[in-house]
Design a protein around this motif. Structure first.
Motif, PDB file in Angstrom:
ATOM      1  N   HIS A 145      14.546  -9.327   7.666  1.00 28.45           N
ATOM      2  CA  HIS A 145      14.302  -8.037   7.920  1.00 28.45           C
ATOM      3  C   HIS A 145      14.797  -7.578   6.291  1.00 28.45           C
ATOM      4  O   HIS A 145      16.782  -7.457   6.293  1.00 28.45           O
ATOM      5  N   LEU A 174      21.292  -5.844  17.608  1.00 27.74           N
ATOM      6  CA  LEU A 174      20.696  -5.657  15.321  1.00 27.74           C
ATOM      7  C   LEU A 174      19.315  -7.300  16.638  1.00 27.74           C
ATOM      8  O   LEU A 174      18.596  -6.405  16.276  1.00 27.74           O
ATOM      9  N   PHE A 177      16.052  -4.841  17.796  1.00 28.41           N
ATOM     10  CA  PHE A 177      15.468  -3.923  16.690  1.00 28.41           C
ATOM     11  C   PHE A 177      14.435  -5.063  15.467  1.00 28.41           C
ATOM     12  O   PHE A 177      13.902  -4.910  15.733  1.00 28.41           O
ATOM     13  N   MET A 178      15.320  -6.109  15.481  1.00 32.45           N
ATOM     14  CA  MET A 178      14.581  -6.989  14.303  1.00 32.45           C
ATOM     15  C   MET A 178      13.794  -8.192  15.018  1.00 32.45           C
ATOM     16  O   MET A 178      12.778  -8.687  14.677  1.00 32.45           O
ATOM     17  N   PRO A 181      10.052  -5.202  14.781  1.00 29.89           N
ATOM     18  CA  PRO A 181      10.330  -4.357  13.275  1.00 29.89           C
ATOM     19  C   PRO A 181      10.183  -2.734  13.441  1.00 29.89           C
ATOM     20  O   PRO A 181      10.878  -1.744  12.495  1.00 29.89           O
ATOM     21  N   TYR A 226      19.651   0.641   6.985  1.00 26.72           N
ATOM     22  CA  TYR A 226      18.529  -0.225   7.901  1.00 26.72           C
ATOM     23  C   TYR A 226      17.778   0.262   9.192  1.00 26.72           C
ATOM     24  O   TYR A 226      17.395  -0.613   9.862  1.00 26.72           O
ATOM     25  N   ILE A 227      19.199   1.120  10.379  1.00 27.36           N
ATOM     26  CA  ILE A 227      18.528   1.301  11.494  1.00 27.36           C
ATOM     27  C   ILE A 227      18.496   3.130  10.819  1.00 27.36           C
ATOM     28  O   ILE A 227      19.106   3.737  10.709  1.00 27.36           O
ATOM     29  N   MET A 237      14.042  -0.200  12.917  1.00 24.94           N
ATOM     30  CA  MET A 237      14.496  -1.017  11.782  1.00 24.94           C
ATOM     31  C   MET A 237      13.877   0.018  10.888  1.00 24.94           C
ATOM     32  O   MET A 237      12.479   0.059  10.941  1.00 24.94           O
ATOM     33  N   SER A 239      11.796  -0.038   7.727  1.00 23.25           N
ATOM     34  CA  SER A 239      11.147  -0.511   6.589  1.00 23.25           C
ATOM     35  C   SER A 239      11.014   0.221   5.683  1.00 23.25           C
ATOM     36  O   SER A 239      11.081   1.160   5.198  1.00 23.25           O
TER      37      SER A 239
END
Lengths: 239, 239
Positions: A145, A174, A177-178, A181, A226-227, A237, A239
DNA sequence: GAAAGGCTTAAGAAATACCTTAAGAAATCT
DNA sequence: AGATTTCTTAAGGTATTTCTTAAGCCTTTC
């Protein structure tokens, strides 16, 4: 009919185990063992009920008694194999040698005889789950990501080219989440998925861990976020 | 009937040998020889049991007695050939000339007569494995990492030019790590792979053996760190 | 723009995982 | 059978992570 007690979606990292056993006491006992190991058990007391659960969602492991009223345990086993590749542990009374051989032949992964040792059941479940995770190609090995790369085989995370070291909890968060996403994870989601425990409202630990995780990520690349926090909803996440 | 207690992941570099022999003493003896050679034996005391194991996992070599109660040894042999290409050594009583010719014809790779010489058995196993591995090429015979050289043929390990002597357990652990130098092995992984037994949670033996192994390695080269600890995850070769 | 509730951060306390050592048990060798 | 090696177990110590707490900050709502 409310199948799951927690109303939960099947989260990555959350391990669901279906217990197919008509004897109520034994079923309860098995569920207790499973819960204690940190997994999520679901009781089924007959073949038909088992098949219903099989069609309702995917399961990470199935404990199956062969001596079931009504539908035969073997038929359930066949149904399981139709469904796809799932680890199956057969439970059966002692001295059913014939059964043992033929069921292992028909696709069971392991075998437990009644009366069983509690620790052994627990150990066999753990072992089988490990074995499957080791060989299972279905789960993505590398999640990506933006400039984050999460390698679930090596359990390493690279951000902006450099390796960062996360704690186990941070790593799991992590990864959660990934793995989806675009999805927003509430604190309860995160907690129940990563901690494998019920979430009781006012808890701050998820907050803290996410904060730490953010710090480590932004240390590797200060220019990215990122988050993201979705106010009143949870995290996701960016984007 | 004792189904193996393992969590047997078929790891690279781990060699599993199935011993099909109804005489318990002879079976035990063969297993001992195999273990001593650094391989992993599994006893089967009947044809049915043998077939169960055959279907449960792949085997690197099979020792098969032809005189079995119940199912004939030849039937097992046929089953083996169905399963795929596997080295098979036939064990049989002396002076069964007839049998020797016909079984070799039906797909056995080698032949040992009872009573057998221990060293001869060991030598034949090594030889046959070598022969198969030459054609297979799947398993490396010499693993290298930094200045460690592990020769799985001679079962020797050189560090920094000098030969170090490891115990069987230490050797297997090192070999496991070196066979996938980037992979993190949890304690459970190590235990189930090296000890071939179920892992029951809170165990310290892996710790101790890794500690000893580290000592021996660093004795040969104090400036290097070979095995690193990934907190909460396991161990891995340090790259 | 002030109050309310959710979010973030930091620091100390608690829990957990890991390492080392040593001694007894078991296996192996002679 | 005795000696030696190897394995296992337990205990104490160290390091790291995880949890808790609390204070301050930010977003929403009224």
């Amino acid at each position: 009919m409310n199948i799951r007690k927690d109303g939960g979606i099947k989260m990555p990292g959350k391990i669901d185990i279906l217990v197919v056993e008509d004897d109520e006491d034994i079923n309860q006992l098995l569920c207790k063992i499973i819960k204690k190991s940190g997994y999520y058990p679901q009781s089924a007391y007959s073949g038909t009920e088992a098949i219903m659960y099989l069609e309702k969602q995917n399961w990470d492991l199935i404990l199956l008694d062969l001596m079931l009223p009504g539908m035969d345990g073997k038929a359930v086993l066949e149904k399981i194999r139709e469904q796809g590749v799932m680890p199956v542990i057969i439970i059966s009374a002692k001295n059913e040698k014939e059964t043992k051989v033929s069921t292992l032949r028909s696709g069971a992964d392991d075998f437990i005889t009644k009366p069983f040792d509690i620790d052994e059941v627990s150990a066999r479940i753990d072992s089988l789950l490990r074995r499957y995770r080791y060989t299972n190609k279905a789960t993505e090995r590398v999640l990506t990501h933006k400039d984050i790369q999460l390698n679930s085989e090596e359990k390493t995370v690279y951000v902006n080219g450099q390796k960062i070291s996360l704690t186990v909890r941070e790593y799991h968060i992590l990864k959660l989440f990934m793995s989806s996403p675009k999805k927003i994870f509430s604190k309860a989601n995160v907690f129940e998925s990563v901690w494998n425990e019920l979430f009781y409202g006012d808890d701050n630990t998820v907050n803290v861990h996410i904060s730490n995780l953010r710090n480590k990520l932004s240390q590797a690349n200060p220019n990215e976020e990122y988050i993201e926090t979705i106010w009143g909803m949870g995290y996701r996440m960016k984007s």
